[in-house]
Design an enzyme around this catalytic site. Structure first.
Site, PDB file in Angstrom:
ATOM      1  N   LYS A 178      47.051  48.500  53.809  1.00 33.53           N
ATOM      2  CA  LYS A 178      45.813  48.676  54.555  1.00 33.53           C
ATOM      3  C   LYS A 178      44.664  48.938  53.579  1.00 33.53           C
ATOM      4  O   LYS A 178      44.937  49.320  52.457  1.00 33.53           O
ATOM      5  CB  LYS A 178      45.952  49.816  55.559  1.00 33.53           C
ATOM      6  CG  LYS A 178      46.184  51.170  54.911  1.00 33.53           C
ATOM      7  CD  LYS A 178      45.844  52.310  55.796  1.00 33.53           C
ATOM      8  CE  LYS A 178      44.378  52.650  55.717  1.00 33.53           C
ATOM      9  NZ  LYS A 178      44.022  54.034  55.980  1.00 33.53           N
ATOM     10  N   ASP A 212      51.371  49.423  58.280  1.00 34.16           N
ATOM     11  CA  ASP A 212      50.710  50.597  58.836  1.00 34.16           C
ATOM     12  C   ASP A 212      51.754  51.696  58.679  1.00 34.16           C
ATOM     13  O   ASP A 212      52.758  51.700  59.399  1.00 34.16           O
ATOM     14  CB  ASP A 212      50.365  50.397  60.317  1.00 34.16           C
ATOM     15  CG  ASP A 212      49.589  51.589  60.850  1.00 34.16           C
ATOM     16  OD1 ASP A 212      50.059  52.720  60.638  1.00 34.16           O
ATOM     17  OD2 ASP A 212      48.529  51.405  61.447  1.00 34.16           O
ATOM     18  N   HIS A 213      51.538  52.587  57.733  1.00 35.00           N
ATOM     19  CA  HIS A 213      52.655  53.482  57.384  1.00 35.00           C
ATOM     20  C   HIS A 213      53.065  54.378  58.549  1.00 35.00           C
ATOM     21  O   HIS A 213      54.168  54.918  58.553  1.00 35.00           O
ATOM     22  CB  HIS A 213      52.369  54.270  56.100  1.00 35.00           C
ATOM     23  CG  HIS A 213      51.486  55.465  56.279  1.00 35.00           C
ATOM     24  ND1 HIS A 213      50.123  55.387  56.289  1.00 35.00           N
ATOM     25  CD2 HIS A 213      51.767  56.782  56.455  1.00 35.00           C
ATOM     26  CE1 HIS A 213      49.609  56.592  56.459  1.00 35.00           C
ATOM     27  NE2 HIS A 213      50.579  57.471  56.568  1.00 35.00           N
ATOM     28  N   HIS A 230      46.158  53.427  62.588  1.00 38.98           N
ATOM     29  CA  HIS A 230      47.235  54.351  62.979  1.00 38.98           C
ATOM     30  C   HIS A 230      47.137  54.769  64.444  1.00 38.98           C
ATOM     31  O   HIS A 230      48.126  54.775  65.173  1.00 38.98           O
ATOM     32  CB  HIS A 230      47.205  55.615  62.113  1.00 38.98           C
ATOM     33  CG  HIS A 230      47.183  55.348  60.638  1.00 38.98           C
ATOM     34  ND1 HIS A 230      47.877  54.324  60.058  1.00 38.98           N
ATOM     35  CD2 HIS A 230      46.552  55.980  59.611  1.00 38.98           C
ATOM     36  CE1 HIS A 230      47.678  54.336  58.738  1.00 38.98           C
ATOM     37  NE2 HIS A 230      46.874  55.329  58.450  1.00 38.98           N
TER      38      HIS A 230
HETATM   39  C1  BG6 Z   1      45.830  57.175  55.437  1.00 44.48           C
HETATM   40  C2  BG6 Z   1      44.357  57.512  55.349  1.00 44.48           C
HETATM   41  O1  BG6 Z   1      46.019  55.879  55.945  1.00 44.48           O
HETATM   42  O2  BG6 Z   1      46.463  58.091  56.312  1.00 44.48           O
HETATM   43  C3  BG6 Z   1      44.153  58.941  54.883  1.00 44.48           C
HETATM   44  O3  BG6 Z   1      43.713  56.624  54.454  1.00 44.48           O
HETATM   45  C4  BG6 Z   1      44.924  59.886  55.762  1.00 44.48           C
HETATM   46  O4  BG6 Z   1      42.781  59.295  54.889  1.00 44.48           O
HETATM   47  C5  BG6 Z   1      46.375  59.435  55.874  1.00 44.48           C
HETATM   48  O5  BG6 Z   1      44.857  61.176  55.186  1.00 44.48           O
HETATM   49  C6  BG6 Z   1      47.129  60.271  56.878  1.00 44.48           C
HETATM   50  O6  BG6 Z   1      48.466  59.931  56.771  1.00 44.48           O
HETATM   51  P1  BG6 Z   1      49.582  60.983  57.154  1.00 44.48           P
HETATM   52  O7  BG6 Z   1      50.860  60.237  56.962  1.00 44.48           O
HETATM   53  O8  BG6 Z   1      49.400  62.150  56.222  1.00 44.48           O
HETATM   54  O9  BG6 Z   1      49.302  61.354  58.563  1.00 44.48           O
END
Ligand code: BG6
Length: 509
Positions: A169, A198-199, A261
């Site tokens: 992304k 999208d992790h 997300h």
């Molecule tokens: C990322 C964003 O995709 O997701 C970050 O670029 C954010 O800004 C992060 O902090 C949040 O990921 P997670 O897995 O910590 O909820």
């Protein structure tokens, strides 16, 4: 609650040996932050779990001049620093033994000649044409360039092994960019070769939303406008932007969290039961949800969206500076660090149910959750006097931290009177399964190498997400008025209250 089946190895992370073809995994942006903090540690943990194929090689590609040995050392250091388990040095040296590093600019054909030669050499020593996975973990402006160059160098197709491309992304920063990037990617690769990351979809708790909805018959009859009053999706973070001003000030909260997300969480919550969990069956249903969300019109924005910026405040006992005083942020920046939306999903299941989405940096704490509030009972026959905070049932799926699901119920307070107060029925991952979940990237890298695309966003899905967010992003960038502020460490801007209908309330962050 505890899991009823005993896992044969309760401490295993669930990355059992799934068939993966022999693979050469190429990481573009091999010396970048994402590679060091997430990708290399994830690959190490896959190796540690025995989940990688017997024949597996890693090739890093980046601009910096490094020898194979220097990159091997950098990779080992990153894994030691960021792996979720302390690395076993034997596994680590086995993993990195054949590691290659290709140095070169992403727009230089010579880089791809060198990469092609390295791939051919590795195939030759393996005695077979291995599958290839190209992981694009670079700054987004290089995605098109790399894809085009891979095609130009003839590396995007193979007569023998599979070739796949994994794209990080953000997938475009606007609808126009997403369309152009898709067009470019699909001029070189077939959609079946493309894995857009999208992790959030790699998180166990996000996948559990599907298990929860579709493995339990009891929720389906309630899962609609007749029983659900409203839904809140929250992705709150206590941290600020850290050292990411360069990226964040161009992105903002809506592009950073909502477009990708949070839209994914919304689709999983709202989708119809898929016929199977095959990638296209699931993604077809998710896309239908996005199509059912009306494209926001300019005149709607004031009622359905709120943006704000954090001001100085105190969180965790520390004084935090405001966004405009963060290093690298222009003092007149209009970038939002908080975004909230009210959306409606116009279909038979959901029409009329407000979906409230909010995300922000420097809020009171980190929590990602989905709260589904049911309609109140039509008449409460019990004693109001002495009853405590009787509220409609609420089902909360906590994505992180304290991963789990909790259902609030009204229960009788012990005693001679019929007084009611809410209690929670809880399922917590930590206690139910007693196992450590794999990192999202472990699952996603493994799935991409297997060609399993269920947890990746399809071209039409990413475009549909942008169709919803693009008008808001454009209107916000064109609006020169000062943004509402919220003090760091708080619940966010008071303006967000204005989105709530019918006396609904934001849950405390
Ligand atoms: C990322 C964003 O995709 O997701 C970050 O670029 C954010 O800004 C992060 O902090 C949040 O990921 P997670 O897995 O910590 O909820």
């Amino acid at each position: 609650m505890t899991a009823t089946e005993t896992d044969p190895n309760p401490l295993a992370a669930g990355l059992e040996r799934l068939p993966v073809a022999p693979t050469n995994l190429v990481i573009f942006g091999a010396t970048g932050d994402l590679a060091k903090r997430k990708l290399l540690p994830a690959i190490y943990n896959l190796a540690h779990e025995g989940a990688l194929p017997g024949q597996f090689n890693l090739i890093g590609v980046s601009r910096g001049e490094l020898s194979n040995d220097a990159y091997r050392e950098m990779a080992a250091e990153s894994i030691r620093a960021f792996s979720r388990t302390p690395p076993d040095e034997n596994v680590l040296s086995g993993l990195l033994a054949e590691l290659r590093y290709v140095s070169g600019a992403f727009d230089e054909p010579g880089t791809y000649d060198a990469l092609g030669a390295a791939l051919a050499e590795l195939d030759e020593s393996a005695g077979e044409a291995m599958s290839r996975a190209f992981y694009l973990s670079t700054a987004p402006e290089f995605f098109s360039v790399i894809v085009g160059a891979l095609g130009g160098a003839g590396l995007s197709k193979s007569e023998t092994g599979d070739v796949r491309v994994i794209i990080e992304k953000p997938f475009g920063t606007s609808l126009a960019e997403a369309l152009a990037l898709n067009a470019k990617v699909l001029s070189v690769f077939d959609e079946s070769q493309v894995f857009r990351i999208d992790h959030y979809l790699g998180k166990e708790t996000v996948q559990n939303m599907l298990a929860f909805r579709f493995a339990n018959g009891m929720f389906e009859p309630l899962w609609n406008r007749n029983y659900i009053a409203h839904v809140q999706i929250t992705a709150a973070e206590d941290l600020g932007i850290g050292s990411r001003a360069g990226y964040y000030d161009h992105a903002g909260a809506l592009r950073d969290l909502v477009e990708n997300h949070m839209m994914q969480l919304l689709t999983l919550l709202c989708m119809e039961p898929p016929v199977t969990f095959a990638a296209n069956d699931v993604r077809d249903e998710k896309v239908k949800v996005l199509h059912a969300i009306r494209t926001p019109q300019a005149e709607d924005l004031a009622q359905m969206s709120v943006r704000a910026q954090y001001a100085a405040g105190v969180s965790g006992g520390e004084n935090d500076v405001g966004y405009l005083a963060e290093a690298g942020v222009p003092s007149d920046s209009h970038t939002e660090t908080y975004a909230a939306l009210r959306l409606e999903v116009d279909n038979w299941r959901w029409a009329g149910v407000p979906f409230y989405l909010r995300t922000g940096k420097r809020l009171a704490r980190k929590v990602t959750e989905i709260a589904v509030t049911l309609r109140p009972v039509p008449h409460l026959a019990f004693e109001q006097d002495g009853s405590l905070g009787v509220r409609p049932n609420q089902l909360v799926m906590t994505i992180q931290p304290n991963e789990g699901v909790s259902l609030s119920l009204g229960a009788k307070i012990p005693g001679t009177r019929m007084r009611i107060r809410p209690v929670n029925m809880e399922f917590l991952y930590g206690t139910a399964f007693m196992s450590q979940s794999p990192e999202a990237y472990e699952r996603l890298i493994l799935d991409a190498m297997r060609g399993e695309a269920t947890l990746f966003t399809r071209n039409d899905e990413v475009e549909a997400q942008w169709r919803i967010c693009d008008p808001i992003v454009s209107a916000w960038s064109a609006d020169a008025r000062a943004l509402p502020q919220y003090a760091a460490g708080t619940q966010g801007p008071v303006e967000a209250e204005g989105l709530l209908l019918d006396g609904h309330q934001w849950r405390a962050v």
